[in-house]
Scaffold this motif. Structure first.
Motif, mmCIF file in Angstrom:
data_model
loop_
_atom_site.group_PDB
_atom_site.id
_atom_site.type_symbol
_atom_site.label_atom_id
_atom_site.label_comp_id
_atom_site.label_asym_id
_atom_site.label_seq_id
_atom_site.Cartn_x
_atom_site.Cartn_y
_atom_site.Cartn_z
ATOM 1 N N LYS A 361 31.363 -25.282 18.514
ATOM 2 C CA LYS A 361 31.746 -23.868 18.621
ATOM 3 C C LYS A 361 33.179 -23.654 18.127
ATOM 4 C CE LYS A 361 33.291 -22.074 22.387
ATOM 5 N NZ LYS A 361 33.435 -21.562 23.777
ATOM 6 N N ASP A 362 34.096 -24.499 18.578
ATOM 7 C CA ASP A 362 35.498 -24.365 18.171
ATOM 8 C C ASP A 362 35.667 -24.599 16.672
ATOM 9 O OD1 ASP A 362 36.206 -23.805 20.768
ATOM 10 O OD2 ASP A 362 36.894 -25.838 21.232
ATOM 11 N N ALA A 363 34.881 -25.522 16.117
ATOM 12 C CA ALA A 363 34.940 -25.772 14.672
ATOM 13 C C ALA A 363 34.458 -24.554 13.889
ATOM 14 C CB ALA A 363 34.103 -27.000 14.325
ATOM 15 N N LEU A 364 33.421 -23.897 14.384
ATOM 16 C CA LEU A 364 32.927 -22.688 13.720
ATOM 17 C C LEU A 364 33.957 -21.560 13.797
ATOM 18 C CD1 LEU A 364 29.219 -22.735 14.962
ATOM 19 C CD2 LEU A 364 29.971 -22.928 12.578
ATOM 20 N N LEU A 365 34.597 -21.421 14.941
ATOM 21 C CA LEU A 365 35.638 -20.400 15.088
ATOM 22 C C LEU A 365 36.798 -20.669 14.129
ATOM 23 C CD1 LEU A 365 35.664 -20.056 18.986
ATOM 24 C CD2 LEU A 365 34.852 -18.343 17.345
ATOM 25 N N TYR A 366 37.148 -21.929 13.968
ATOM 26 C CA TYR A 366 38.207 -22.307 13.022
ATOM 27 C C TYR A 366 37.755 -22.048 11.582
ATOM 28 C CZ TYR A 366 41.102 -25.447 10.189
ATOM 29 O OH TYR A 366 41.909 -25.975 9.211
ATOM 30 N N TYR A 367 36.537 -22.439 11.265
ATOM 31 C CA TYR A 367 36.001 -22.317 9.902
ATOM 32 C C TYR A 367 35.961 -20.851 9.458
ATOM 33 C CZ TYR A 367 32.778 -23.063 5.974
ATOM 34 O OH TYR A 367 32.199 -23.112 4.724
ATOM 35 N N PHE A 368 35.617 -19.948 10.385
ATOM 36 C CA PHE A 368 35.514 -18.528 10.046
ATOM 37 C C PHE A 368 36.807 -17.756 10.322
ATOM 38 C CE2 PHE A 368 30.981 -19.536 10.174
ATOM 39 C CZ PHE A 368 30.528 -18.825 9.059
ATOM 40 N N GLY A 369 37.893 -18.470 10.633
ATOM 41 C CA GLY A 369 39.200 -17.844 10.754
ATOM 42 C C GLY A 369 39.507 -17.206 12.088
ATOM 43 N N TYR A 370 38.716 -17.504 13.123
ATOM 44 C CA TYR A 370 38.969 -16.955 14.445
ATOM 45 C C TYR A 370 40.006 -17.789 15.210
ATOM 46 C CZ TYR A 370 34.963 -13.770 14.092
ATOM 47 O OH TYR A 370 34.098 -12.775 13.707
ATOM 48 N N LYS A 371 40.242 -19.017 14.745
ATOM 49 C CA LYS A 371 41.265 -19.882 15.329
ATOM 50 C C LYS A 371 42.113 -20.443 14.199
ATOM 51 C CE LYS A 371 39.296 -21.433 19.714
ATOM 52 N NZ LYS A 371 39.071 -22.607 20.587
ATOM 53 N N ASN A 372 43.408 -20.581 14.465
ATOM 54 C CA ASN A 372 44.325 -21.063 13.432
ATOM 55 C C ASN A 372 44.405 -22.578 13.364
ATOM 56 O OD1 ASN A 372 45.065 -18.440 12.639
ATOM 57 N ND2 ASN A 372 46.559 -18.306 14.307
ATOM 58 N N GLU A 373 44.216 -23.228 14.503
ATOM 59 C CA GLU A 373 44.371 -24.685 14.540
ATOM 60 C C GLU A 373 43.021 -25.383 14.503
ATOM 61 O OE1 GLU A 373 46.821 -26.255 17.598
ATOM 62 O OE2 GLU A 373 48.435 -24.810 17.282
ATOM 63 N N ARG A 374 42.951 -26.442 13.700
ATOM 64 C CA ARG A 374 41.742 -27.249 13.621
ATOM 65 C C ARG A 374 41.496 -27.890 14.985
ATOM 66 N NH1 ARG A 374 38.832 -29.589 9.311
ATOM 67 N NH2 ARG A 374 37.713 -31.487 9.931
ATOM 68 N N PRO A 375 40.272 -27.826 15.509
ATOM 69 C CA PRO A 375 40.019 -28.353 16.863
ATOM 70 C C PRO A 375 40.150 -29.860 16.945
ATOM 71 C CG PRO A 375 37.964 -27.684 15.814
ATOM 72 C CD PRO A 375 39.067 -27.212 14.918
ATOM 73 N N GLU A 376 40.462 -30.340 18.126
ATOM 74 C CA GLU A 376 40.567 -31.781 18.389
ATOM 75 C C GLU A 376 39.198 -32.430 18.220
ATOM 76 O OE1 GLU A 376 43.022 -35.051 19.429
ATOM 77 O OE2 GLU A 376 43.603 -32.944 19.232
ATOM 78 N N GLU A 377 39.173 -33.596 17.567
ATOM 79 C CA GLU A 377 37.904 -34.275 17.330
ATOM 80 C C GLU A 377 37.573 -35.274 18.445
ATOM 81 O OE1 GLU A 377 38.053 -36.011 13.392
ATOM 82 O OE2 GLU A 377 37.383 -34.106 12.503
ATOM 83 N N PHE A 378 36.307 -35.618 18.550
ATOM 84 C CA PHE A 378 35.852 -36.640 19.487
ATOM 85 C C PHE A 378 36.343 -38.005 19.005
ATOM 86 C CE2 PHE A 378 32.331 -39.726 20.469
ATOM 87 C CZ PHE A 378 32.626 -39.873 21.804
ATOM 88 N N LYS A 379 37.034 -38.732 19.873
ATOM 89 C CA LYS A 379 37.646 -40.001 19.490
ATOM 90 C C LYS A 379 36.902 -41.228 20.023
ATOM 91 C CE LYS A 379 41.310 -38.016 17.616
ATOM 92 N NZ LYS A 379 41.523 -38.055 16.155
ATOM 93 N N GLY A 380 35.875 -41.001 20.834
ATOM 94 C CA GLY A 380 35.234 -42.106 21.544
ATOM 95 C C GLY A 380 34.553 -43.129 20.656
ATOM 96 N N SER A 381 34.286 -42.765 19.387
ATOM 97 C CA SER A 381 33.588 -43.701 18.496
ATOM 98 C C SER A 381 34.527 -44.389 17.514
ATOM 99 C CB SER A 381 32.531 -42.927 17.699
ATOM 100 O OG SER A 381 33.160 -41.980 16.828
ATOM 101 N N ASP A 382 35.819 -44.108 17.579
ATOM 102 C CA ASP A 382 36.744 -44.599 16.553
ATOM 103 C C ASP A 382 36.774 -46.117 16.451
ATOM 104 O OD1 ASP A 382 37.268 -41.963 16.242
ATOM 105 O OD2 ASP A 382 39.439 -42.084 16.515
ATOM 106 N N MET A 383 36.630 -46.813 17.573
ATOM 107 C CA MET A 383 36.753 -48.281 17.555
ATOM 108 C C MET A 383 35.471 -48.958 17.073
ATOM 109 S SD MET A 383 36.586 -49.159 21.654
ATOM 110 C CE MET A 383 37.574 -47.732 22.111
ATOM 111 N N TYR A 384 34.412 -48.179 16.830
ATOM 112 C CA TYR A 384 33.131 -48.773 16.450
ATOM 113 C C TYR A 384 32.758 -48.471 15.001
ATOM 114 C CZ TYR A 384 32.950 -49.217 21.483
ATOM 115 O OH TYR A 384 33.253 -49.516 22.779
ATOM 116 N N VAL A 385 33.775 -48.376 14.151
ATOM 117 C CA VAL A 385 33.555 -48.095 12.740
ATOM 118 C C VAL A 385 33.236 -49.405 11.998
ATOM 119 C CG1 VAL A 385 34.601 -47.232 10.632
ATOM 120 C CG2 VAL A 385 35.027 -46.072 12.804
#
Length: 385
Positions: A361-385
């Motif tokens: 939802k927050d990404a869509l709001l950002y994409y369509f210009g309803y929010k100025n800041e890019r939303p924080e991403e999910f970090k829980g998978s970063d160590m399993y790349v």
């Protein structure tokens, strides 16, 4: 308002899109329409009822003995009529079904923006799983915004030339679904499940994939039979898919064993609560590889490949394939070695924290210009790349 048209057609899609539908409906910035193709009819309707989702459009395409050709053509043509009527700002599709690809293609023809939930999963074998691997790759090429559940999925998309600005790592919405379905004093809809002896070690089994039809399913079921004969404190519960390619083989090999319960397919809340009461899960499904670890249940995958390698790296999943001896070997180890079992049961699930729908939802709001800041991403998978 962002006019959002959400489309899905199968039970697994509905399970994963339901929390997103609820999330967007609760925000006044979105005007939400839901379209179901009913690629699967009965199993889809069960999920809609559980989550109290009333589709605005029901394409009702399911036919007896339907083929990939008919499903694809029917979705493209019928979804065109919905697009003409609604003229949405964006169409949201999920995952890798034929509904996903065909509706994304139809939206592309209509020059409508498309967002892909659960984007970027890959086995790198176009025939495994079939047709899902190509459905998701082709869908990615058609989409404008990609909601990758994990960092690895994002990297897969980057390697395919997707612009990084258009990718958001959100976690998987199926983890959000568990918040709606798991209940402490749950009473099963399927009466047999209320009579199960849960003092035994319950093993939930699902096996239905078309690439496992024939000998692979025979191998899986013979492994189950062997384990049921070897361990008298375990109990297999298998909701059997209604497809005769699965059901006939399962009943021939597994029927009438005292430690194997064969039942008809069950609703999503029954399945989630059954897994919660289980010792471990055996499956050739994709979604269960994500759900079960959130419940602390080890997963043995009955496929030769998985598009969810993060779970293998996190040690929540072991890939057994469809070789009888390998399946028996892995299950025997988990049933006999408490330390091995505990390592898997207590591993951290790399697929989400229950807030994927909000991130989308927050990404869509950002994409369509309803929010100025890019939303924080999910970090829980970063160590399993």
């Amino acid at each position: 308002m962002i006019k959002t048209l959400i489309v899905f057609g199968t039970r697994p899609e509905a399970i994963k899109m339901a929390p997103l539908v609820k999330e967007l409906q609760s925000d006044a910035n979105f005007e939400v329409r839901v379209c179901v193709t009913a690629q699967h009819r009965q199993m889809l309707d069960q999920v809609l009822e559980i989550f109290d989702i009333k589709p605005d459009y029901d394409l009702n395409i399911m036919k007896h003995n339907q083929s990939l050709y008919s499903v694809t053509a029917d979705v493209i043509l019928k979804f065109e009529e919905v697009l003409k009527k609604e003229k949405p700002d964006i169409v949201l599709v999920h995952g890798d079904t034929t509904t996903t690809f065909a509706s994304a293609l139809s939206a592309f023809y209509f020059k409508t923006k498309v967002g892909h939930v659960e984007a970027g999963l890959r086995t790198f074998n176009k025939f495994s799983p079939f047709p899902e691997e190509m459905n998701r790759k082709l869908t990615a090429a058609l989409c404008d915004i990609h909601f990758a559940p994990t960092k690895r999925a994002k990297l897969n998309l980057l390697k395919e030339g997707i612009n990084e600005e258009d990718i958001f790592v959100t976690g998987n919405t199926v983890i959000d679904t568990l918040k709606y379905t798991i209940k402490k004093d749950y009473k099963f809809r399927e009466p047999i499940l209320n009579e199960v002896d849960y003092t035994k070690r319950i093993i939930t089994l699902t096996a239905h994939r078309r690439e496992n039809f024939g000998k692979p399913h025979e191998n899986i079921f013979e492994a189950v039979l062997s384990l049921a004969n070897e361990f008298d404190d375990i109990l297999f519960v298998y909701p059997v898919h209604l497809n005769p390619n699965v059901k006939d083989v399962a009943e021939r090999i597994l029927k009438n064993h005292p430690r194997i319960i064969l039942i008809n397919p069950i609703d999503v809340d029954d399945m989630h609560n059954l897994m919660a009461k289980s010792y471990l899960v055996m499956t050739d499904s994709g979604g269960l590889q994500e759900e079960a670890p959130s419940l602390g249940k080890p997963v043995v995958v009955l496929r030769d490949t998985t598009e969810r390698p993060e779970a293998v790296l996190a040690n929540t999943v072991k890939v057994a394939g469809t070789d009888k001896e390998k399946i028996v070997e892995i299950l025997r180890k988990l049933l006999s070695d408490n330390e091995e079992y505990s390592k898997m049961a207590h591993a951290v699930n790399p697929y989400g924290d229950g807030f994927a729908s909000k991130r989308i939802k927050d990404a869509l709001l950002y994409y369509f210009g309803y929010k100025n800041e890019r939303p924080e991403e999910f970090k829980g998978s970063d160590m399993y790349v």
